[in-house]
Design a protein around this motif. Structure first.
Motif, PDB file in Angstrom:
ATOM      1  N   MET A  97      39.989  31.772  31.286  1.00 51.99           N
ATOM      2  CA  MET A  97      40.243  32.973  32.214  1.00 51.99           C
ATOM      3  C   MET A  97      39.215  33.052  33.043  1.00 51.99           C
ATOM      4  O   MET A  97      38.067  32.871  32.788  1.00 51.99           O
ATOM      5  CB  MET A  97      40.325  34.049  31.264  1.00 51.99           C
ATOM      6  CG  MET A  97      40.697  35.382  31.986  1.00 51.99           C
ATOM      7  SD  MET A  97      40.784  36.916  31.051  1.00 51.99           S
ATOM      8  CE  MET A  97      42.216  36.353  29.874  1.00 51.99           C
ATOM      9  N   SER A  98      39.530  33.165  34.278  1.00 52.77           N
ATOM     10  CA  SER A  98      38.484  33.320  35.591  1.00 52.77           C
ATOM     11  C   SER A  98      38.847  34.442  36.329  1.00 52.77           C
ATOM     12  O   SER A  98      39.849  35.109  36.260  1.00 52.77           O
ATOM     13  CB  SER A  98      38.717  31.968  36.219  1.00 52.77           C
ATOM     14  OG  SER A  98      39.962  31.857  36.846  1.00 52.77           O
ATOM     15  N   TRP A  99      38.052  34.457  37.489  1.00 55.58           N
ATOM     16  CA  TRP A  99      38.273  35.612  38.415  1.00 55.58           C
ATOM     17  C   TRP A  99      39.083  35.098  39.511  1.00 55.58           C
ATOM     18  O   TRP A  99      39.110  33.953  39.676  1.00 55.58           O
ATOM     19  CB  TRP A  99      36.897  36.254  38.839  1.00 55.58           C
ATOM     20  CG  TRP A  99      36.071  35.240  39.440  1.00 55.58           C
ATOM     21  CD1 TRP A  99      35.171  34.404  38.877  1.00 55.58           C
ATOM     22  CD2 TRP A  99      36.131  34.780  40.921  1.00 55.58           C
ATOM     23  NE1 TRP A  99      34.682  33.617  40.233  1.00 55.58           N
ATOM     24  CE2 TRP A  99      34.961  33.936  41.253  1.00 55.58           C
ATOM     25  CE3 TRP A  99      36.695  35.549  41.959  1.00 55.58           C
ATOM     26  CZ2 TRP A  99      34.829  33.434  42.393  1.00 55.58           C
ATOM     27  CZ3 TRP A  99      36.465  34.959  43.271  1.00 55.58           C
ATOM     28  CH2 TRP A  99      35.617  34.096  43.541  1.00 55.58           C
ATOM     29  N   THR A 100      39.604  35.902  40.368  1.00 48.97           N
ATOM     30  CA  THR A 100      40.445  35.750  41.265  1.00 48.97           C
ATOM     31  C   THR A 100      39.690  36.540  42.586  1.00 48.97           C
ATOM     32  O   THR A 100      39.082  37.292  42.568  1.00 48.97           O
ATOM     33  CB  THR A 100      42.005  36.338  40.944  1.00 48.97           C
ATOM     34  OG1 THR A 100      41.760  37.783  41.119  1.00 48.97           O
ATOM     35  CG2 THR A 100      42.432  35.888  39.762  1.00 48.97           C
ATOM     36  N   GLN A 101      40.431  36.123  43.914  1.00 50.76           N
ATOM     37  CA  GLN A 101      39.976  36.666  45.045  1.00 50.76           C
ATOM     38  C   GLN A 101      40.241  38.249  44.930  1.00 50.76           C
ATOM     39  O   GLN A 101      39.549  39.011  45.581  1.00 50.76           O
ATOM     40  CB  GLN A 101      40.641  36.010  46.217  1.00 50.76           C
ATOM     41  CG  GLN A 101      39.821  36.546  47.490  1.00 50.76           C
ATOM     42  CD  GLN A 101      38.619  36.108  47.558  1.00 50.76           C
ATOM     43  OE1 GLN A 101      38.100  35.062  47.543  1.00 50.76           O
ATOM     44  NE2 GLN A 101      37.638  37.018  47.994  1.00 50.76           N
ATOM     45  N   ALA A 102      41.257  38.560  44.363  1.00 51.28           N
ATOM     46  CA  ALA A 102      41.660  39.868  44.080  1.00 51.28           C
ATOM     47  C   ALA A 102      40.632  40.845  43.342  1.00 51.28           C
ATOM     48  O   ALA A 102      40.235  41.769  43.690  1.00 51.28           O
ATOM     49  CB  ALA A 102      42.996  40.140  43.612  1.00 51.28           C
ATOM     50  N   ASP A 103      39.937  40.165  42.277  1.00 46.37           N
ATOM     51  CA  ASP A 103      38.959  40.566  41.593  1.00 46.37           C
ATOM     52  C   ASP A 103      37.674  40.830  42.438  1.00 46.37           C
ATOM     53  O   ASP A 103      36.936  42.000  42.478  1.00 46.37           O
ATOM     54  CB  ASP A 103      38.528  39.886  40.437  1.00 46.37           C
ATOM     55  CG  ASP A 103      39.635  39.707  39.247  1.00 46.37           C
ATOM     56  OD1 ASP A 103      40.224  40.614  39.040  1.00 46.37           O
ATOM     57  OD2 ASP A 103      39.707  38.632  38.629  1.00 46.37           O
ATOM     58  N   ALA A 104      37.584  40.071  43.425  1.00 44.88           N
ATOM     59  CA  ALA A 104      36.342  39.792  44.100  1.00 44.88           C
ATOM     60  C   ALA A 104      36.479  40.973  45.294  1.00 44.88           C
ATOM     61  O   ALA A 104      35.570  41.736  45.457  1.00 44.88           O
ATOM     62  CB  ALA A 104      36.019  38.718  44.874  1.00 44.88           C
ATOM     63  N   ASP A 105      37.375  41.406  45.895  1.00 47.39           N
ATOM     64  CA  ASP A 105      37.812  42.134  46.767  1.00 47.39           C
ATOM     65  C   ASP A 105      37.850  43.544  46.343  1.00 47.39           C
ATOM     66  O   ASP A 105      37.481  44.395  46.556  1.00 47.39           O
ATOM     67  CB  ASP A 105      39.327  41.891  47.408  1.00 47.39           C
ATOM     68  CG  ASP A 105      39.009  40.780  48.328  1.00 47.39           C
ATOM     69  OD1 ASP A 105      37.903  40.243  48.747  1.00 47.39           O
ATOM     70  OD2 ASP A 105      40.142  40.161  48.728  1.00 47.39           O
ATOM     71  N   PHE A 106      38.290  43.551  45.036  1.00 49.82           N
ATOM     72  CA  PHE A 106      38.372  44.938  44.235  1.00 49.82           C
ATOM     73  C   PHE A 106      36.802  45.376  43.909  1.00 49.82           C
ATOM     74  O   PHE A 106      36.488  46.541  44.001  1.00 49.82           O
ATOM     75  CB  PHE A 106      39.173  44.579  43.021  1.00 49.82           C
ATOM     76  CG  PHE A 106      38.960  45.942  41.901  1.00 49.82           C
ATOM     77  CD1 PHE A 106      39.675  47.043  42.210  1.00 49.82           C
ATOM     78  CD2 PHE A 106      38.519  45.622  40.839  1.00 49.82           C
ATOM     79  CE1 PHE A 106      39.573  48.290  41.215  1.00 49.82           C
ATOM     80  CE2 PHE A 106      38.439  46.713  39.759  1.00 49.82           C
ATOM     81  CZ  PHE A 106      38.910  48.022  40.348  1.00 49.82           C
ATOM     82  N   ALA A 107      36.082  44.544  43.313  1.00 51.59           N
ATOM     83  CA  ALA A 107      34.514  44.515  43.085  1.00 51.59           C
ATOM     84  C   ALA A 107      33.699  45.269  44.457  1.00 51.59           C
ATOM     85  O   ALA A 107      33.197  46.233  44.161  1.00 51.59           O
ATOM     86  CB  ALA A 107      34.205  43.486  42.546  1.00 51.59           C
ATOM     87  N   ALA A 108      34.153  44.659  45.306  1.00 44.81           N
ATOM     88  CA  ALA A 108      33.391  44.975  46.838  1.00 44.81           C
ATOM     89  C   ALA A 108      34.000  46.581  47.347  1.00 44.81           C
ATOM     90  O   ALA A 108      33.157  47.354  47.572  1.00 44.81           O
ATOM     91  CB  ALA A 108      33.911  44.071  47.815  1.00 44.81           C
TER      92      ALA A 108
END
Length: 250
Positions: free
Chosen positions: A1-12
């Motif tokens: 399981m890994s992170w997605t660009q959606a995760d990165a944008d959500f975190a920001a």
């Protein structure tokens, strides 16, 4: 399981939103610094925890300002947040406080965002800045109020300039940004103090480990992290040797 660009944008997105909310709380009336710190922590924590629980309901969550029920320990993906890193600096309206949002996967700091709202900066592990030239002499960031004895000894040994600064996130990002070259801390922190900064530092190509060189492991039952070293790789051998000499002398 890994992170997605959606995760990165959500975190920001949520880190920025929390930073704006903290600025609004501070501007809402005249506060005593400690009272402001408590109010800001509570408001930002509610925003971050609510967003994660709604948008990432299957993930674990660890926050400095939220009682842990232990459920995160069964999760592969766990968000580790610090709503206000550097409460003292936030209360004093300085710019060296931060909002931390990290996503750790199987204990590894895979994704991190450190927002420095009053500095107008957001540093992300998915888009780290390019490393700047080394400072000459090297610069080491230390705590404004509790400088670590080991850090001072190492700085003296390698001829580094000491730079007092506020929050852990601000100090780590000073190294990422090229304002400093070394962040050495031996006074202890918790996972929320350094998960996001370590993720950004690693993504930027910096060395980031415990003082003994072991990697950070997150989402542990015990959240205490005794020490850390974030530094330019070009200085690692020199810093490590100075640490060994300091330990031997004591």
């Amino acid at each position: 399981m890994s992170w997605t660009q959606a995760d990165a944008d959500f975190a920001a997105e949520i880190a920025v939103a929390a930073g704006k909310l903290l600025q609004e709380v501070r501007a809402s009336r005249d506060w005593e610094p400690k009272e402001l710190g408590k109010a800001g922590d509570a408001a930002a924590n509610e925003l971050l925890c609510h967003a994660i629980s709604i948008e990432r309901p299957d993930d674990g969550l660890l926050s400095e300002e939220r009682k842990c029920d232990g459920s995160r320990l069964t999760k592969s993906r766990t968000w580790i947040i610090d709503p206000v890193d550097g409460t003292r600096e936030y209360g004093e309206a300085r710019d060296d406080w931060a909002v931390h949002v990290a996503l750790c996967i199987d204990g590894r700091p895979e994704l991190g965002v450190v927002a420095l709202p009053d500095a107008g900066l957001v540093l992300r592990s998915d888009a780290p800045p390019a490393l700047q030239p080394l400072n000459h002499p090297p610069r080491m960031v230390i705590s404004r109020t509790r400088p670590a004895a080991e850090a001072i000894a190492v700085a003296e040994a390698i001829g580094a300039e000491l730079v007092p600064m506020g929050s852990a996130g601000a100090k780590a990002m000073a190294v990422v940004r090229g304002l400093a070259d070394i962040y050495l801390h031996s006074g202890g922190q918790h996972e929320w103090d350094n998960a996001a900064p370590v993720a950004v530092a690693l993504a930027a190509g910096l060395h980031a480990t415990r003082l003994d060189g072991s990697p950070f492991v997150y989402n542990c039952a015990e959240t205490w992290v005794p020490d850390l070293l974030i530094c330019r790789k070009e200085l690692l051998a020199e810093v490590t040797e100075a640490l060994r000499a300091t330990a031997a002398a004591n």
